[in-house]
Design a protein around this motif. Structure first.
Motif, mmCIF file in Angstrom:
data_model
loop_
_atom_site.group_PDB
_atom_site.id
_atom_site.type_symbol
_atom_site.label_atom_id
_atom_site.label_comp_id
_atom_site.label_asym_id
_atom_site.label_seq_id
_atom_site.Cartn_x
_atom_site.Cartn_y
_atom_site.Cartn_z
ATOM 1 N N VAL A 93 0.820 -1.210 0.000
ATOM 2 C CA VAL A 93 0.000 0.000 0.000
ATOM 3 C C VAL A 93 0.852 1.258 0.000
ATOM 4 N N LEU A 111 -4.271 -3.225 5.645
ATOM 5 C CA LEU A 111 -4.865 -2.439 6.732
ATOM 6 C C LEU A 111 -3.789 -1.782 7.587
ATOM 7 N N GLY A 122 -1.919 0.892 5.493
ATOM 8 C CA GLY A 122 -2.730 2.101 5.343
ATOM 9 C C GLY A 122 -2.802 2.897 6.626
ATOM 10 N N SER A 123 -2.916 2.208 7.759
ATOM 11 C CA SER A 123 -2.976 2.901 9.048
ATOM 12 C C SER A 123 -1.656 3.607 9.360
ATOM 13 N N ALA A 159 -1.290 6.683 7.341
ATOM 14 C CA ALA A 159 -2.265 7.714 7.709
ATOM 15 C C ALA A 159 -1.766 8.580 8.855
ATOM 16 N N SER A 180 -10.201 2.915 -1.791
ATOM 17 C CA SER A 180 -8.883 3.246 -1.240
ATOM 18 C C SER A 180 -8.242 1.973 -0.694
ATOM 19 N N TRP A 211 -7.330 1.430 2.327
ATOM 20 C CA TRP A 211 -7.986 1.110 3.590
ATOM 21 C C TRP A 211 -9.319 0.411 3.348
ATOM 22 N N GLU A 212 -10.111 0.926 2.401
ATOM 23 C CA GLU A 212 -11.410 0.317 2.093
ATOM 24 C C GLU A 212 -11.238 -1.085 1.500
ATOM 25 N N GLY A 230 -8.752 -3.086 2.140
ATOM 26 C CA GLY A 230 -8.367 -3.944 3.256
ATOM 27 C C GLY A 230 -9.560 -4.373 4.092
ATOM 28 N N LEU A 231 -10.489 -3.460 4.321
ATOM 29 C CA LEU A 231 -11.698 -3.796 5.086
ATOM 30 C C LEU A 231 -12.542 -4.839 4.357
#
Length: 466
Positions: free
Chosen positions: A39, A160, A163-164, A167, A304, A306-307, A309-310
């Motif tokens: 990512v 995830l 991305g975190s 961020a 994205s 993050w999205e 990954g969710l």
């Protein structure tokens, strides 16, 4: 005692669970890092003013180093002992992580990723062999069922976590996040993991085999990667040279009087051959899917990182549930039954992705991923349990190295092959991106069918040790 009989159930005590938890930290760290950087590719491209073709080597170099390191894990554990080899691998991985965070150019980052990959390649194989040796044949299945779920969860949590991190922090933290995990794992291992003595039968390192096997695999993966990028000459040279080196390794392994790095005869010895095929193709299916889906979610659906990954998280939840199920049933249900059932679930969970051209709802995707995760957890641990329970303790390091090598190679080759197929289908489909991905998932389905064919040749039960 001989014959296929069900061994008596031995209790998995607190000490063994603690050892398993410590060793699984190393596996988690290594497998997570294979995906967490994905990512950050755009960020790294901007940071180093590099092209996409250059920056993709940040990921490829790590995977090739892993492929190169795994074959040596058995010899290192035999020569220096499992615990010492595992601790050294953690140290090399952490050193590589620090160097990556300090990288000043894309070239230096690629070089330091190789260092990191050499340590990361040793951790899963060495940890599994060490854990199987500590657990003994009658407790290996339940313990490995917990450890084996980690590689299935890491590709889900990687995006995830990555991305975190980006961020709230800068790109070096993609690598520095490994430090607390690795340091805690090393400190706990020094105190609680028992030392397994080196093999009493000392063998010289197979230099010729190492010069053929690891580079051959790396060159083959490189060649397939170049096919995906449309570079014909490097692709042809890489694939041809890689296959020639692997053929040379096979001939060398069959003819040498010394102990080869990986003994080709293992694959002709039941149940190792069938287990190897199942893990090879499973690796292609698992890692290939985890390459395709994030790409589809971001390019085909505009999500994205993050999205994406969710949306992938249900596969991790399914894998966790499958790990619990396997842990409770592996001593009661025939291992082959678990493996075949798992592959059937993976097949069922893959079918909806062959219909992506028809706007498959997110709910269906989530359910399909959960089913795939459940099935994947039901394959890896029983397959390894069948093999580990049928070989002598002193052979565990080399067998573990061979199985992990096949899973890693399957993932690398499967991802590269699917990238070639996807590129071809994108060119053929034009703007219809979803249909191009759907076409590619038919190949994933084919991989699963091959794995199912191999699984039917597994023994019904594992043998009891005398």
């Amino acid at each position: 005692m001989s014959g296929d009989t069900v061994p008596p159930v031995e209790r998995v005590d607190r000490h063994l669970l603690r050892v398993a938890f410590i060793l699984v930290l190393g596996t988690f760290m290594a497998t997570l890092d294979a995906t967490i950087v994905s990512v950050g590719i755009d960020t790294l491209t901007d940071e180093f003013d590099a092209s996409v073709a250059e920056i993709q080597w940040v990921t490829t170099a790590y995977l090739l180093a892993v492929v190169g390191a795994v074959p040596a894990s058995g010899w290192l554990a035999d020569r220096f002992g499992g615990k010492r080899t595992w601790l050294a691998a953690v140290g090399v991985f952490l050193l590589g992580s620090v160097l990556c965070a300090l990288a000043w150019s894309v070239t230096s980052l690629i070089v330091f990723r190789v260092v990191q990959g050499l340590g990361g390649g040793l951790l899963p194989a060495t940890g599994q062999a060490l854990l199987a040796r500590v657990a003994g044949p009658n407790r290996t299945g339940r313990v490995i069922s917990v450890v084996a779920v980690v590689p299935l969860l890491s590709p889900v949590f990687g995006p995830l976590v990555g991305g975190s991190v980006l961020a709230v922090g800068t790109w070096p933290w993609l690598f520095l996040i490994n430090l607390p995990i690795g340091l805690v794992a090393a400190l706990l291992a020094r105190r609680y993991v028992p030392a397994v003595p080196p093999s009493t039968r000392r063998t010289a390192f197979d230099l010729r085999g190492a010069a053929l096997l690891s580079p051959g695999l790396a060159v083959l993966v490189y060649g397939l990667t170049e096919v995906a990028h449309g570079r014909t000459l490097p692709a042809a040279v890489g694939v041809t040279a890689g296959l020639a080196m692997l053929a040379g390794f096979t001939v060398h392994g069959l003819r040498t009087r010394a102990t080869p790095l990986v003994d080709p005869r293992l694959f002709a010895r039941p149940p190792f051959g069938a287990a190897a095929l199942a893990l090879l193709v499973l690796g292609a299916s698992v890692f290939g899917t985890m390459f395709l889906l994030p790409l589809y979610f971001q390019t085909g659906r505009g999500l994205s990182a993050w999205e994406a990954g969710l949306l992938l998280a249900p596969q991790g939840l399914g894998a966790a549930a499958g790990s619990v199920l396997v842990n409770r049933t592996i001593d009661k249900v025939a291992p082959r039954t678990l493996v075949v059932t798992g592959i059937v679930l993976i097949l069922a969970g893959t079918v909806p992705f062959t219909q992506l051209g028809h706007e498959v709802p997110d709910t269906v995707i989530a359910v399909a991923l959960a089913v795939r995760g459940l099935g994947m957890a039901m394959v890896g641990a029983p397959v390894m349990n069948i093999v580990y329970s049928r070989i002598e303790p002193e052979q565990l390091p080399r067998a573990s190295g061979a199985l992990n090598l096949l899973n890693t190679v399957g993932g690398s080759l499967g991802t590269a092959a699917l990238a070639v197929v996807l590129q071809n289908r994108l060119s053929a489909r034009g703007p219809d991106i979803s249909s191009a991905f759907a076409d590619t998932f038919w190949w994933v389905l084919g991989f699963c069918l091959i794995a199912a064919a191999g699984a039917t040749r597994l023994p019904r039960t594992r043998a009891r040790k005398a």
